[in-house]
Enzyme design. Sequence first.
Site, short mmCIF file in Angstrom:
data_model
loop_
_atom_site.label_atom_id
_atom_site.label_comp_id
_atom_site.label_asym_id
_atom_site.label_seq_id
_atom_site.Cartn_x
_atom_site.Cartn_y
_atom_site.Cartn_z
N GLY A 42 0.80 -1.22 0.00
CA GLY A 42 0.00 0.00 0.00
C GLY A 42 0.83 1.27 0.00
O GLY A 42 2.02 1.27 -0.33
N ILE A 180 3.01 14.89 8.13
CA ILE A 180 3.65 14.78 6.81
C ILE A 180 4.45 16.05 6.51
O ILE A 180 5.62 15.98 6.11
CB ILE A 180 2.62 14.51 5.69
CG1 ILE A 180 2.02 13.12 5.88
CG2 ILE A 180 3.24 14.67 4.31
CD1 ILE A 180 1.06 12.68 4.80
N VAL A 233 -3.34 29.77 2.96
CA VAL A 233 -3.02 30.15 1.58
C VAL A 233 -4.34 30.43 0.88
O VAL A 233 -5.22 29.58 0.86
CB VAL A 233 -2.27 28.99 0.87
CG1 VAL A 233 -2.01 29.32 -0.59
CG2 VAL A 233 -0.97 28.69 1.59
N ARG A 266 -5.47 13.70 4.84
CA ARG A 266 -5.83 12.65 3.89
C ARG A 266 -7.32 12.40 4.01
O ARG A 266 -7.92 12.60 5.07
CB ARG A 266 -5.05 11.36 4.20
CG ARG A 266 -3.54 11.55 4.10
CD ARG A 266 -2.80 10.24 4.33
NE ARG A 266 -3.06 9.25 3.30
CZ ARG A 266 -2.38 9.17 2.15
NH1 ARG A 266 -1.40 10.00 1.90
NH2 ARG A 266 -2.67 8.24 1.27
N ALA A 314 -0.77 3.55 10.27
CA ALA A 314 -0.54 2.19 9.79
C ALA A 314 -0.67 1.16 10.92
O ALA A 314 -1.26 0.09 10.73
CB ALA A 314 0.85 2.09 9.17
N HIS A 438 21.50 2.61 32.97
CA HIS A 438 22.13 3.93 32.94
C HIS A 438 23.42 3.85 32.13
O HIS A 438 24.18 2.91 32.32
CB HIS A 438 22.46 4.39 34.35
CG HIS A 438 23.22 5.69 34.39
ND1 HIS A 438 22.62 6.89 34.13
CD2 HIS A 438 24.54 5.96 34.61
CE1 HIS A 438 23.52 7.86 34.21
NE2 HIS A 438 24.70 7.32 34.49
P1 NAD Z 1 -2.52 16.10 9.31
O1 NAD Z 1 -3.98 16.13 9.49
O2 NAD Z 1 -1.65 15.48 10.32
O3 NAD Z 1 -1.98 17.58 9.09
C1 NAD Z 1 -2.50 18.44 8.13
C2 NAD Z 1 -2.19 19.85 8.59
O4 NAD Z 1 -2.58 20.74 7.59
C3 NAD Z 1 -2.94 20.22 9.85
O5 NAD Z 1 -2.03 20.74 10.76
C4 NAD Z 1 -3.94 21.27 9.36
O6 NAD Z 1 -4.22 22.24 10.34
C5 NAD Z 1 -3.21 21.86 8.17
N1 NAD Z 1 -4.06 22.43 7.16
C6 NAD Z 1 -5.25 21.97 6.69
N2 NAD Z 1 -5.71 22.78 5.71
C7 NAD Z 1 -4.80 23.77 5.57
C8 NAD Z 1 -4.70 24.90 4.73
N3 NAD Z 1 -5.64 25.18 3.83
N4 NAD Z 1 -3.62 25.70 4.85
C9 NAD Z 1 -2.65 25.41 5.76
N5 NAD Z 1 -2.70 24.36 6.58
C10 NAD Z 1 -3.75 23.55 6.49
O7 NAD Z 1 -2.29 15.45 7.88
P2 NAD Z 1 -0.98 15.05 7.12
O8 NAD Z 1 0.23 15.59 7.77
O9 NAD Z 1 -1.25 15.38 5.70
O10 NAD Z 1 -0.98 13.50 7.33
C11 NAD Z 1 -2.07 12.75 6.84
C12 NAD Z 1 -2.31 11.52 7.66
O11 NAD Z 1 -1.27 10.61 7.51
C13 NAD Z 1 -2.45 11.84 9.13
O12 NAD Z 1 -3.50 11.08 9.66
C14 NAD Z 1 -1.14 11.40 9.71
O13 NAD Z 1 -1.26 10.98 11.03
C15 NAD Z 1 -0.77 10.25 8.78
N6 NAD Z 1 0.69 10.15 8.73
C16 NAD Z 1 1.34 9.61 9.78
C17 NAD Z 1 2.71 9.55 9.77
C18 NAD Z 1 3.43 8.98 10.93
O14 NAD Z 1 2.80 8.28 11.71
N7 NAD Z 1 4.70 9.26 11.10
C19 NAD Z 1 3.43 10.04 8.70
C20 NAD Z 1 2.72 10.59 7.67
C21 NAD Z 1 1.35 10.63 7.69
#
Ligand code: NAD
Length: 459
Positions: A42, A180, A233, A266, A314, A438
């Site tokens: 995936g 992300i 934006v 997402r 995941a 430690h």
């Molecule tokens: P997210 O929901 O974590 O963050 C999106 C961010 O974009 C938020 O902070 C939001 O306030 C902001 N946002 C939304 N619309 C906006 C706009 N018009 N202008 C500016 N900012 C705006 O989503 P993501 O970072 O895209 O990640 C997607 C999903 O994938 C999440 O559920 C995340 O937990 C998952 N993910 C997890 C991991 C990990 O576990 N390490 C890594 C990548 C993604």
Amino acid sequence: MAVNHAEFVVLGAGPGGYACAFRAADLGLNVTLVDPRADLGGVCLNEGCIPSKALLHAAEVIREARHVGDWGISFGEPKIDLNKLREKKNGIVKHLTDGLTGLAKRRKVNVVRGTASFTGPTGLEIDGAAWSFDQAVIAVGSSPVRLPGWPDDERIWDSGSALELRQVPKRLAIVGGGIIGLEMATIYAALGSNVTIIEFMEQIAPGADAEAVRILHDVLQQQGVIIHTGTKVVEVKATKAALGLSCEGVFDGEVKADAVIQAVGRSANGHLVNPQAAGVAIDARGIIAVDATCRTNVDNIFAIGDVTGNPMLAHRATHQGHVAAEVACGHAGALDTDFIPSVAYTSPELAWVGLIAATAKERGIPHKVSRFPWAASGRNLASGGGDGMTKLVYDPDTKRILGATIIGRNAGELLAELVLAMEMGATLEDIALTVHAHPTLSETIAFASERALGTLTDL
Ligand code: NAD
């Protein structure tokens, strides 16, 4: 027309889908696993978690090499061969996807490459071919949200295209400062881009502990990342020379960029499989509701992973996959925990589980907070670590942990002890009286517990 039959069909071969298919096969079911991708795994394995971690590792090496200048060791400026780095990343992904193919074969899982769509409560169409099934699992994940009204331009990337590593743009704007966005900023800033993050909410990583996020915010700024919070934006203009992002809010003005990453969340992919044809309820956002056993409103159809809504992680999908397989085989199973860890693999990492103090306060939940600052951790300092913190939110009566946040190197690994503590109902005493080696970073968890109990001698 001949109809193929599947005893147990799983739609989607991500970390939820393949885990579900493999568990069901191990329990004796005849399993069909359907996915349009050539490789299993995936988004997570092919264009998400794993490739991003490979690039984050490269970023960390670059940063470490820079930092040891302070220790009297210098390597000079890094020379980055983008093709080789991309090949390395792709090689890691290939190794893992090949591994999955082997695991599927050994379990005699019938892997079908194709796009599936429901035709009824026991019927599917896969690339035009009719199938019937006894039980099905919807594990079709999620897709990046695309902001409306943006121009169609190949310099605008989502998380998938950003990980293709097409180039290192001189100026990179990242819209969305969630997990992300922050991971991409960490990668591209180390590779040499001038990164600007534009985040709509008041803080980056909304939902995480504000105090810990402040540390990450400051470190990112020290790494040269410009962060505009409370800013949206409103328009994007593409010219040959650059992309211009008109911003409104705390920052009013234009950000010019050579590439832009949209990382604004997402959305669930439920509509892709036409679940209504099977009578499966789906909401306008593409989310399919399930109970703790991962069953939808239709008895023989389960759903797991991102398609069931937040948190889209995941490891949650994998656990749901196991539950769905077990329940489908008549075993008792449920995913009824709120203790699902979140990790931003930034530098330093930010990891948390359970309640943050602000949420406990908002909900009127009696709680206290204990912190251990990593400036007092010998292991952190001796391994070149910077600011960090281990923070516990606990119940003042029972002394059980309600939530934990760690910001610092390897926070994601360290958090596991606290997730287990919470799952087992461990108290602060249980943690404090457990002998931690430690010097380790894990000591900071024991120290934060001791601090709450008034027994700490290390501060
Ligand atoms: P997210 O929901 O974590 O963050 C999106 C961010 O974009 C938020 O902070 C939001 O306030 C902001 N946002 C939304 N619309 C906006 C706009 N018009 N202008 C500016 N900012 C705006 O989503 P993501 O970072 O895209 O990640 C997607 C999903 O994938 C999440 O559920 C995340 O937990 C998952 N993910 C997890 C991991 C990990 O576990 N390490 C890594 C990548 C993604």
